[in-house]
Design a protein around this motif. Structure first.
Motif, short mmCIF file in Angstrom:
data_model
loop_
_atom_site.label_atom_id
_atom_site.label_comp_id
_atom_site.label_asym_id
_atom_site.label_seq_id
_atom_site.Cartn_x
_atom_site.Cartn_y
_atom_site.Cartn_z
N VAL A 143 0.86 -1.19 0.00
CA VAL A 143 0.00 0.00 0.00
C VAL A 143 0.89 1.24 0.00
O VAL A 143 2.09 1.16 0.23
N PHE A 144 0.30 2.40 -0.26
CA PHE A 144 1.01 3.67 -0.13
C PHE A 144 0.80 4.18 1.29
O PHE A 144 -0.32 4.14 1.81
N LYS A 148 -4.42 7.48 6.41
CA LYS A 148 -5.37 6.37 6.49
C LYS A 148 -4.65 5.05 6.76
O LYS A 148 -5.06 4.25 7.60
N THR A 149 -3.54 4.82 6.03
CA THR A 149 -2.75 3.61 6.23
C THR A 149 -2.26 3.55 7.67
O THR A 149 -2.29 2.49 8.31
N SER A 177 0.62 14.30 4.02
CA SER A 177 -0.18 13.16 4.47
C SER A 177 0.70 12.10 5.13
O SER A 177 0.29 11.47 6.10
N VAL A 178 1.92 11.92 4.61
CA VAL A 178 2.86 10.97 5.21
C VAL A 178 3.21 11.42 6.62
O VAL A 178 3.20 10.63 7.57
N PHE A 179 3.52 12.69 6.77
CA PHE A 179 3.89 13.21 8.08
C PHE A 179 2.70 13.18 9.04
O PHE A 179 2.87 12.97 10.25
N GLU A 180 1.49 13.38 8.51
CA GLU A 180 0.29 13.23 9.35
C GLU A 180 0.19 11.78 9.84
O GLU A 180 -0.14 11.52 11.00
N LEU A 185 0.96 7.49 14.05
CA LEU A 185 1.44 6.14 14.34
C LEU A 185 2.62 6.09 15.32
O LEU A 185 2.78 5.11 16.04
N LEU A 186 3.42 7.14 15.37
CA LEU A 186 4.63 7.13 16.18
C LEU A 186 4.32 7.19 17.67
O LEU A 186 3.47 7.97 18.12
N SER A 187 5.02 6.38 18.45
CA SER A 187 4.86 6.42 19.91
C SER A 187 5.43 7.73 20.45
O SER A 187 6.22 8.41 19.76
#
Length: 404
Positions: A143-144, A148-149, A177-180, A185-187
């Motif tokens: 996936v990209f 959402k991912t 969007s990647v940084f969002e 996701l990052l702890s």
């Protein structure tokens, strides 16, 4: 005037290379119907990001017959094994660590994480490449990566202690969007780090062939710092890498009371000294590019007039920019040898130079070869001791045209 993809400010054009094919779009036979786009880069005076003026749809570049496999290079194998060991040390104090790699390719790095029994997930949109990584026991999703991912991954696996990417974060147009997704996701005490070709090195060494369709962004400490802050992240460290002609690894954490390494200030000071926070810092770039192209063509024509066969060494994506901008084709470079089975028998995009096997190169013994994989020069020279001993010469074109 295009708007910056990061902050929507008006950008300033640095250089246009004109019409260009997809860099890794090797074809079965040369054709005037190859997909082309206008390759140009621009500078944002507000957030300092250097970026492509026009982009290519991702599905035209990353698909089920994508031709780049990281593990074909022993040098890169060594580099990524070292990176994996670095990650393992970073998470040594975690009970059940979780590592996510964006753009895991054929598993060259994350297979070591898998072998260590660490929970992990590779994100690799090119299905054929992802399938190779599964043979190494890698847990991979085609996936990209975006917000959402990230939400889906978080729901299934929980927060990630490490999110990383190598030579992929510069490929993703919707980087916000990647940084969002990373922020989601990052702890709280996790690291997000990525390494990419460093714009400082590109300008300093004139390695303009790093500029092609897959590379949407050309990062600096200045631009990464601004991009990170926009998403609640902070640039806390920078570590220079020798791979790909000069890369930088950027370490980010969520904004808290982070200790920021002195290397961040050191590298940003270097960038400002080269004026990479102003358009002025890029104005001499085009002149240096044109000089390399004209010097290379002059040398190739001279050698051809003397009756020499000239080949290319390694059918790289980056050579597409050089060959097409300089107008170099089979009349000057008869073929390029490569070890990637899926490329052999094809033709270089735009230039129409045929790709031959490495064995063909060994049998042919051309007097001169243009080293397209110059970023692997040390590894290649060690491999080709016998070729050079028997009089074979490599033509290098960065930072200037030389014969070695």
């Amino acid at each position: 005037m295009k708007q910056c993809r990061i902050c929507n400010s008006n950008t300033q054009q640095i250089i246009s290379f004109g019409k260009m094919p997809i860099a890794n779009g090797f074809v079965k036979k040369p054709s005037s119907k190859e997909f082309v786009f206008t390759l140009k880069i621009a500078f944002c005076p507000k957030c300092y990001m250097v970026q492509l003026g026009e982009t290519v749809p991702p599905e035209k570049m990353f698909h089920d017959h994508y031709q780049f496999f990281s593990s074909t290079s022993k040098g890169m194998e060594k580099h990524f094994k070292k990176l994996a060991n670095h990650i393992i040390k970073l998470i040594d104090n975690k009970k059940k660590p979780f590592v996510v790699e964006i753009g895991s390719n054929d598993g060259i790095m994350i297979k070591h994480i898998a072998n260590a029994g660490i929970r992990h997930l590779g994100i690799e949109p090119s299905v054929n490449v992802a399938e190779v990584s599964k043979k190494f026991g890698v847990n991979v999703s085609s996936v990209f990566f975006n917000k959402k991912t990230a939400l889906d991954i978080n729901k299934k696996y929980g927060k990630a202690d490490i999110i990383c990417g190598s030579n992929v974060i510069c490929h993703i147009e919707n980087i916000n969007s990647v940084f969002e997704g990373v922020a989601e996701l990052l702890s709280d005490d996790g690291y997000f780090f990525f390494e990419e070709p460093y714009i400082y090195d590109i300008v300093k060494s004139n390695s303009f062939d790093q500029i092609y369709d897959e590379h949407v962004y050309y990062y600096s400490g200045l631009s990464v710092s601004n991009l990170a802050k926009k998403h609640g992240l902070e640039l806390v460290d920078m570590k220079h890498q020798d791979v790909h002609g000069g890369s930088m690894r950027y370490y980010l954490k969520k904004i808290t009371k982070n200790k920021v390494s002195t290397s961040v200030k050191k590298y940003i000071d270097h960038e400002e000294k080269l004026k990479l926070h102003e358009l002025e810092g890029y104005l001499s770039f085009k002149k240096k590019i044109d000089t390399v192209c004209s010097d290379l063509i002059r040398l190739l024509k001279k050698l051809k007039s003397q009756g020499h066969t000239i080949a290319g060494y390694a059918a790289t994506s980056k050579s597409t920019t050089l060959l097409n901008y300089a107008g170099i084709g089979p009349a000057l470079i008869e073929y390029t040898s490569d070890t990637t089975p899926s490329k052999i028998g094809l033709f270089a995009p735009g230039s129409g130079i045929p790709v031959k096997s490495y064995q063909y190169f060994l049998d042919d013994k051309p007097r001169y070869v243009v080293l397209f994989a110059y970023n692997h020069k040390k590894e290649i020279f060690a491999k080709e001791v016998e070729y050079r001993k028997k009089g074979g010469k490599f033509i290098i074109y960065f930072p200037k045209v030389t014969i070695e």
